[in-house]
Write a protein that holds these residues in place. Structure first.
Motif: not given
Length: 464
Positions: A248-268
């Motif tokens: 997944w390369v979803w972070r390349e398309h972010l319009k705003t920052s996302v915390s590493s905590e939420l990012g890890q949850i979504l990744d899982k």
């Protein structure tokens, strides 16, 4: 206005008109109760109408779904019809929940199938995304906290939605989210999960195992994770996954920052490998730091269990054993209390007559206790659903099919009770089982006759 339901007419009849279409003469009232007002949706399987319920004084709005497939081929139409009926079955199975549309009616009229359900006033998240733009981290966290308890509810009843996406999540004016369109939902028995089935879902949102015809509860979690990525980026799933890197390369398309905590949850949540993904909605709530409503200490304690008995049987010990997760002891206690309720303590076994006339109050009490403390995995009503799925007959062939489905048989042979699985990893419907060993009249002769089917038949007559 009254919208004619005849697919070949669809005339908008003026207000105050009769109960028959001015153009084709078709009945305007569905089931002599529901009056269609206008078409609000149309797809390959049929049309959706906004309607009113004329049986009620306030004439509240409701939704009529008409099965009118545009697909070609007998097998395609048959499958579409099965999915349409399945939506009604699943909604009825789930019962009432504030975040699931309530089923009001399901029947045929003029040789067409109709489903009537509660009207949900709001817009779906795909519409919200288009009108308001990408979601913030706060909005995604609110969405997860709002929807995950609904997933707990659905999955605890062994239902897999199979088509979670922005279009199937409605945002109401009060901020509540509602999950709709259970046409693809599947009842997740242990055997069904092990058998490759029909591939259903929306491309891009579908988990790999579901795409292969083997959906599990975690498949819905995967789809919810992809939904969150689309809401965060306002980009379609196909563009969020790099096929060449299988990542997944979803972070390349972010319009705003996302915390590493939420990012890890979504990744899982979106892990292609099942073992690396969250297995339950409760796990995600815990990762978010949100206590599940089912576990929250702030939740008022549930009302005391109803231990009603037509024969004065005390079910306190059975309740306590089940609450403690002592499944083997509870299975034996179930036999003991059922013998008391059937007045067969002296004999120590059942015969067909005692099963056919078993007190419904007592059967209902025992079943509710098993279903409650197993979170919907065990109980007579669970066994009944499986029995109906394998034929619903009181005969040896159906008995064997039931035994295969719930894990009472292995390799064509019946298991002794000592070889059963007394934990929640057992197949759905596996317990209780102790009482279904033999029909007593043949016990001394060593002739084994199981009677799970006979008991399942009694649960039908008792309306469990």
């Amino acid at each position: 206005m009254s919208q004619c339901l005849n697919p070949d007419c669809l005339l908008q009849n003026p207000s105050g008109s009769t109960n028959f279409c001015h153009e084709c003469g078709n009945k305007l009232l569905l089931g002599d109760r529901y009056r269609s007002q206008k078409i609000i949706g149309q797809g390959g399987f049929g049309r959706t109408f906004l309607a009113v319920d004329e049986y009620k004084p306030s004439k509240p709005p409701c939704v009529i779904k008409q099965f009118y497939p545009q697909v070609q081929g007998t097998s395609s139409i048959q499958k579409a019809a099965e999915l349409f009926e399945l939506e009604a079955v699943r909604l009825e199975q789930l019962g009432k929940h504030s975040q699931i549309p309530e089923l009001l009616a399901y029947f045929s009229q003029d040789e067409r199938q109709y489903l009537v359900q509660e009207f949900i006033d709001g817009e779906n998240l795909a519409q919200t995304l288009k009108s308001q733009g990408y979601f913030s981290e706060t909005q995604i966290r609110n969405l997860l906290n709002n929807l995950l308890p609904v997933f707990e509810f659905i999955h605890s009843r062994q239902v897999i939605h199979r088509d979670i996406k922005p279009e199937n999540i409605i945002l109401m004016s009060n901020g509540q989210l509602v999950i709709v369109d259970f046409g693809a939902a599947k009842y997740a028995t242990q055997t069904a999960l092990a058998v490759t089935g029909t591939r259903i879902g929306t491309a891009g949102y579908t988990a790999p195992e579901q795409a292969n015809g083997k959906p599990i509860h975690a498949s819905d979690i995967y789809s919810l994770g992809v939904t969150c990525l689309c809401l965060l980026t306002q980009v379609e799933p196909i563009d969020l996954f790099d096929d060449s890197e299988f990542d997944w390369v979803w972070r390349e398309h972010l319009k705003t920052s996302v915390s590493s905590e939420l990012g890890q949850i979504l990744d899982k949540m979106i892990q292609p490998a099942i073992k690396k993904r969250y297995q339950s909605a409760t796990e995600i709530l815990q990762a978010l730091g949100t206590q599940s409503p089912q576990l929250s200490a702030q939740t008022p304690p549930p009302p005391p269990d109803s231990l009603k008995s037509a024969q004065g049987v005390d079910y306190t010990r059975l309740r306590d054993l089940l609450a403690a997760g002592k499944w083997k002891e509870a299975d034996q206690e179930t036999l003991n209390v059922m013998l008391k309720a059937a007045r067969r303590e002296k004999e120590g076994y059942f015969n067909k007559e005692s099963i056919d006339n078993f007190p419904c109050d007592d059967l209902r009490t025992i079943d509710k206790l098993w279903v409650k403390y197993s979170q919907g995995r065990f109980g007579f009503s669970i066994q009944k659903k499986i029995w109906l799925e394998v034929g619903g007959k009181v005969d040896w062939e159906t008995e064997c099919k039931l035994g295969d489905r719930v894990g009472w048989r292995k390799g064509g042979s019946w298991l002794d009770t000592k070889n059963l699985t007394y934990n929640k990893q057992a197949p759905v419907g596996h317990l209780p089982r102790e009482l279904c060993g033999w029909w007593g009249g043949f016990r001394g002769l060593g002739v084994k006759w199981r009677y799970g089917s006979s008991l399942a038949s009694r649960t039908v007559s008792c309306k469990l």
